[in-house]
Design a protein around this motif. Structure first.
Motif, PDB file in Angstrom:
ATOM      1  N   ALA A   1       0.897  -1.275   0.183  1.00 13.99           N
ATOM      2  CA  ALA A   1      -0.108   0.089   0.264  1.00 13.99           C
ATOM      3  C   ALA A   1       0.577   1.503   0.051  1.00 13.99           C
ATOM      4  O   ALA A   1       0.205   2.395   0.187  1.00 13.99           O
ATOM      5  CB  ALA A   1      -1.156   0.221   1.597  1.00 13.99           C
ATOM      6  N   ASP A   2       1.871   1.133   0.041  1.00 11.32           N
ATOM      7  CA  ASP A   2       2.757   2.485   0.170  1.00 11.32           C
ATOM      8  C   ASP A   2       4.555   1.969  -0.562  1.00 11.32           C
ATOM      9  O   ASP A   2       4.512   0.946  -0.641  1.00 11.32           O
ATOM     10  CB  ASP A   2       3.204   2.263   1.207  1.00 11.32           C
ATOM     11  N   GLY A   3       5.608   2.902  -0.409  1.00 11.10           N
ATOM     12  CA  GLY A   3       6.488   2.670  -1.306  1.00 11.10           C
ATOM     13  C   GLY A   3       6.996   2.050  -0.912  1.00 11.10           C
ATOM     14  O   GLY A   3       8.339   1.584  -0.807  1.00 11.10           O
ATOM     15  N   ARG A   4       7.175   1.929   0.256  1.00 13.64           N
ATOM     16  CA  ARG A   4       8.287   0.464   1.354  1.00 13.64           C
ATOM     17  C   ARG A   4       7.036  -0.490   0.747  1.00 13.64           C
ATOM     18  O   ARG A   4       8.357  -1.594   0.369  1.00 13.64           O
ATOM     19  CB  ARG A   4       7.888   0.560   2.654  1.00 13.64           C
ATOM     20  N   GLY A   5       6.266  -0.690   0.236  1.00 10.82           N
ATOM     21  CA  GLY A   5       6.526  -2.601  -0.425  1.00 10.82           C
ATOM     22  C   GLY A   5       6.557  -2.390  -1.762  1.00 10.82           C
ATOM     23  O   GLY A   5       7.131  -2.891  -2.083  1.00 10.82           O
ATOM     24  N   LEU A   6       6.276  -1.244  -2.309  1.00  9.42           N
ATOM     25  CA  LEU A   6       6.900  -0.870  -4.079  1.00  9.42           C
ATOM     26  C   LEU A   6       9.243  -1.440  -3.788  1.00  9.42           C
ATOM     27  O   LEU A   6       9.430  -2.185  -4.202  1.00  9.42           O
ATOM     28  CB  LEU A   6       7.311  -0.009  -4.766  1.00  9.42           C
ATOM     29  N   ALA A   7       9.315  -0.605  -2.604  1.00  7.82           N
ATOM     30  CA  ALA A   7      10.920  -1.240  -2.488  1.00  7.82           C
ATOM     31  C   ALA A   7      10.940  -2.431  -2.624  1.00  7.82           C
ATOM     32  O   ALA A   7      12.005  -3.113  -2.968  1.00  7.82           O
ATOM     33  CB  ALA A   7      11.162  -0.076  -1.473  1.00  7.82           C
ATOM     34  N   ALA A   8      10.449  -2.990  -1.762  1.00  7.69           N
ATOM     35  CA  ALA A   8      10.556  -4.744  -0.977  1.00  7.69           C
ATOM     36  C   ALA A   8       9.843  -4.939  -2.483  1.00  7.69           C
ATOM     37  O   ALA A   8      10.996  -6.546  -2.360  1.00  7.69           O
ATOM     38  CB  ALA A   8       9.816  -4.705  -0.204  1.00  7.69           C
ATOM     39  N   ALA A   9       9.284  -4.527  -3.119  1.00 10.97           N
ATOM     40  CA  ALA A   9       8.410  -6.269  -4.162  1.00 10.97           C
ATOM     41  C   ALA A   9      10.169  -5.987  -5.405  1.00 10.97           C
ATOM     42  O   ALA A   9      10.128  -7.007  -5.704  1.00 10.97           O
ATOM     43  CB  ALA A   9       7.892  -5.408  -4.748  1.00 10.97           C
ATOM     44  N   LEU A  10      10.592  -4.757  -5.614  1.00 10.31           N
ATOM     45  CA  LEU A  10      12.511  -4.446  -6.159  1.00 10.31           C
ATOM     46  C   LEU A  10      13.191  -5.077  -5.842  1.00 10.31           C
ATOM     47  O   LEU A  10      14.248  -6.086  -6.929  1.00 10.31           O
ATOM     48  CB  LEU A  10      11.425  -3.305  -6.306  1.00 10.31           C
TER      49      LEU A  10
ATOM     50  N   ALA B   1      11.219  -8.474  -8.344  1.00  7.25           N
ATOM     51  CA  ALA B   1       9.804  -8.370  -9.134  1.00  7.25           C
ATOM     52  C   ALA B   1      10.135  -6.823  -9.971  1.00  7.25           C
ATOM     53  O   ALA B   1      11.009  -6.059  -9.689  1.00  7.25           O
ATOM     54  CB  ALA B   1       8.269  -7.922  -7.998  1.00  7.25           C
ATOM     55  N   GLN B   2       9.585  -6.660 -10.535  1.00  9.05           N
ATOM     56  CA  GLN B   2       8.448  -5.499 -12.042  1.00  9.05           C
ATOM     57  C   GLN B   2       8.277  -4.415 -11.412  1.00  9.05           C
ATOM     58  O   GLN B   2       7.999  -3.405 -11.860  1.00  9.05           O
ATOM     59  CB  GLN B   2       9.286  -5.714 -12.837  1.00  9.05           C
ATOM     60  N   GLY B   3       7.742  -4.356 -10.470  1.00 10.75           N
ATOM     61  CA  GLY B   3       7.134  -3.512  -9.961  1.00 10.75           C
ATOM     62  C   GLY B   3       5.496  -4.339  -8.694  1.00 10.75           C
ATOM     63  O   GLY B   3       5.619  -5.289  -8.261  1.00 10.75           O
ATOM     64  N   VAL B   4       4.390  -3.381  -8.936  1.00  9.59           N
ATOM     65  CA  VAL B   4       3.297  -4.288  -7.602  1.00  9.59           C
ATOM     66  C   VAL B   4       2.132  -3.777  -8.523  1.00  9.59           C
ATOM     67  O   VAL B   4       1.687  -2.737  -9.447  1.00  9.59           O
ATOM     68  CB  VAL B   4       4.162  -3.355  -6.441  1.00  9.59           C
TER      69      VAL B   4
ATOM     70  N   LEU C   1      15.313   3.123  -1.866  1.00 14.89           N
ATOM     71  CA  LEU C   1      16.386   2.249  -2.288  1.00 14.89           C
ATOM     72  C   LEU C   1      17.209   3.024  -2.816  1.00 14.89           C
ATOM     73  O   LEU C   1      18.388   3.221  -2.275  1.00 14.89           O
ATOM     74  CB  LEU C   1      15.687   2.354  -3.731  1.00 14.89           C
ATOM     75  N   SER C   2      17.201   4.581  -2.539  1.00 18.36           N
ATOM     76  CA  SER C   2      18.632   5.255  -3.307  1.00 18.36           C
ATOM     77  C   SER C   2      19.203   5.616  -0.858  1.00 18.36           C
ATOM     78  O   SER C   2      20.779   5.008  -1.649  1.00 18.36           O
ATOM     79  CB  SER C   2      17.820   6.954  -3.041  1.00 18.36           C
ATOM     80  N   ALA C   3      18.709   5.437  -0.387  1.00 12.18           N
ATOM     81  CA  ALA C   3      18.925   5.177   1.422  1.00 12.18           C
ATOM     82  C   ALA C   3      19.840   3.877   1.763  1.00 12.18           C
ATOM     83  O   ALA C   3      20.737   4.576   1.679  1.00 12.18           O
ATOM     84  CB  ALA C   3      18.248   5.573   2.090  1.00 12.18           C
ATOM     85  N   LEU C   4      19.011   3.357   0.542  1.00 10.50           N
ATOM     86  CA  LEU C   4      19.377   1.602   1.203  1.00 10.50           C
ATOM     87  C   LEU C   4      20.901   1.336  -0.060  1.00 10.50           C
ATOM     88  O   LEU C   4      21.906   0.807   0.963  1.00 10.50           O
ATOM     89  CB  LEU C   4      19.049   0.810   0.198  1.00 10.50           C
ATOM     90  N   GLY C   5      20.884   1.865  -0.717  1.00 13.59           N
ATOM     91  CA  GLY C   5      22.536   1.583  -1.584  1.00 13.59           C
ATOM     92  C   GLY C   5      23.629   2.859  -0.666  1.00 13.59           C
ATOM     93  O   GLY C   5      24.869   2.435  -1.376  1.00 13.59           O
ATOM     94  N   ARG C   6      22.972   3.990  -0.384  1.00 13.86           N
ATOM     95  CA  ARG C   6      24.103   5.129   0.176  1.00 13.86           C
ATOM     96  C   ARG C   6      24.564   4.018   1.504  1.00 13.86           C
ATOM     97  O   ARG C   6      26.277   3.816   1.233  1.00 13.86           O
ATOM     98  CB  ARG C   6      23.675   6.219   0.806  1.00 13.86           C
ATOM     99  N   ASP C   7      24.040   3.247   2.190  1.00  8.33           N
ATOM    100  CA  ASP C   7      24.432   2.725   3.452  1.00  8.33           C
ATOM    101  C   ASP C   7      24.899   1.562   3.241  1.00  8.33           C
ATOM    102  O   ASP C   7      25.979   1.046   3.741  1.00  8.33           O
ATOM    103  CB  ASP C   7      22.550   2.021   4.897  1.00  8.33           C
ATOM    104  N   ARG C   8      24.852   1.436   1.393  1.00  7.69           N
ATOM    105  CA  ARG C   8      25.182  -0.530   1.619  1.00  7.69           C
ATOM    106  C   ARG C   8      27.126  -0.035   0.738  1.00  7.69           C
ATOM    107  O   ARG C   8      27.651  -1.176   0.652  1.00  7.69           O
ATOM    108  CB  ARG C   8      24.571  -1.548   0.854  1.00  7.69           C
ATOM    109  N   ALA C   9      26.743   0.709   0.548  1.00 10.37           N
ATOM    110  CA  ALA C   9      28.205   1.623  -0.737  1.00 10.37           C
ATOM    111  C   ALA C   9      29.523   1.420   0.212  1.00 10.37           C
ATOM    112  O   ALA C   9      29.142   1.533   1.282  1.00 10.37           O
ATOM    113  CB  ALA C   9      28.711   2.943  -0.831  1.00 10.37           C
ATOM    114  N   PRO C  10      30.585   0.478  -0.416  1.00 12.59           N
ATOM    115  CA  PRO C  10      31.458   0.633   0.239  1.00 12.59           C
ATOM    116  C   PRO C  10      32.375   1.508   0.556  1.00 12.59           C
ATOM    117  O   PRO C  10      32.641   2.773   0.321  1.00 12.59           O
ATOM    118  CB  PRO C  10      32.711  -0.664  -1.180  1.00 12.59           C
TER     119      PRO C  10
END
Length: 350
Positions: free
Chosen positions: A189-198, A202-205, A330-339
């Motif tokens: 029902a929100d962006g957290r669900g879309l981020a989790a699906a990707l 998955a390619q969408g919700v 997804l942007s925040a997760l990418g930053r958090d996991r960057a070397p």
């Protein structure tokens, strides 16, 4: 797969890093599909979702063909973007299916069973085929039939939902789908669900309950308020749904209906033995209520994502909010996991 010449795509609604292969395949801008909502009039909602860059959908269940043709006409007046017409095996109406192919939407979607040769017929008419599945066996069958997109729907979903949780189901379907895009449904029902699906591949919700609680959806304000006030535990499976909707002799399906309990359902839950003798009377009462905007008094469909819904808002805002929130996550997760550079190492210049 061909593209219907009548389903012209207008200028891009928006450009977004959320664009996936699903978007390229279906000619949409963001990877969000609205549920078809069976017999309910969702023309206003479908148009709003299409104009916001997603894929709007119209259902066909129960309504007579002249009503459906009028809905298709109204939707084409309101948007030039791709949309879906949905069919199910229960009930399946050959006359309505043939008419929907002549209408040539960009997408035919199908729920609750084996589509058989219907996929080829849709492809011959220039329509993409989107198939809802509830387990891996159904996914394999749909792929064998030639489905262009799979919707992996978990048990959290409203209406006829599956029997495997979305989190477990989606990656299993992704694993067997190969290059065929998978869409996640159930509990989103929100962006957290879309981020989790990707993140699950998955390619969408696809979302239903969230879009029920929108200003454009043509259901009663009382139903929308029920959704806002309900918690996830209020959305329950109830097998009376299949008993009360036509055709009353249709074969049973493992999927049960998920909806909010009403005084009507509580009453008949204790009188199930009486229903076979009175189904003609009670069934007509339920169908009449659904077709006249009082469906919430009998069968208010809702998924467990009601626990995430706190307001009624425009569908375009729902689409924008879901996409924006997913991008941020997804942007925040990418930053958090960057070397990270080792202690004392020079920091690269920007």
């Amino acid at each position: 797969m061909g593209r219907s010449p009548e389903a012209k795509t207008g200028p891009p609604a928006q450009t977004s890093p959320m664009r996936t292969t699903l978007c390229d395949l279906l000619g949409i801008e963001v990877p969000i599909i609205s549920a078809p909502f069976g017999p309910f009039d969702s023309v206003g909602l479908a148009a709003a979702v299409c104009e916001a860059g997603g894929l709007g959908s119209l259902g066909t269940a129960i309504r007579p063909l002249p009503d459906l043709r009028e809905q298709w006409r109204r939707l084409r007046e309101r948007t030039a973007r791709p949309f879906a017409i949905n069919h199910t095996t229960r009930p399946f109406d050959e006359e309505v299916f043939a008419a929907s192919l002549r209408a040539r939407p960009s997408v035919i979607s199908f729920h609750l069973g084996d589509p058989g040769d219907l996929v080829k017929r849709a492809h011959d008419a220039g329509c993409a085929w989107v198939q809802q599945v509830m387990d891996v066996d159904q996914a394999r069958q749909a792929l064998d039939r030639g489905a262009d997109v799979l919707i992996a729907q978990g048990t959290e979903a409203g209406g006829h939902s599956g029997f495997i949780g979305t989190l477990a189901l989606v990656p299993q379907v992704v694993d067997v789908a190969g290059a065929v895009p998978v869409v996640a449904a159930g509990g989103i029902a929100d962006g957290r669900g879309l981020a989790a699906a990707l993140a699950l591949g998955a390619q969408g919700v696809a979302m239903g309950t969230r879009f029920l609680a929108t200003t454009e959806m043509a259901i009663s304000p009382e139903w929308k308020q029920l959704l806002v006030e309900a918690g996830s535990r209020d959305a329950v499976h109830e097998d009376l749904l299949d008993v009360l909707l036509p055709p009353y002799n249709r074969p049973r399906h493992p999927a049960q209906g998920r909806l909010l309990r009403t005084p009507f359902l509580r009453e008949w839950a204790d009188r199930r033995d009486e229903l076979p003798e009175r189904i003609g009377e009670i069934g007509r009462e339920v169908v009449a209520a659904v077709l006249t905007g009082r469906g919430h008094e009998y069968l208010p469909f809702a998924g467990q994502s009601v626990g995430l819904i706190g307001d009624v808002r425009p569908a375009a805002q729902v689409v924008r909010d879901v996409v924006s929130e997913a991008e941020t996550i997804l942007s925040a997760l990418g930053r958090d996991r960057a070397p990270r550079p080792a202690a004392g190492a020079p920091v690269p210049s920007r």
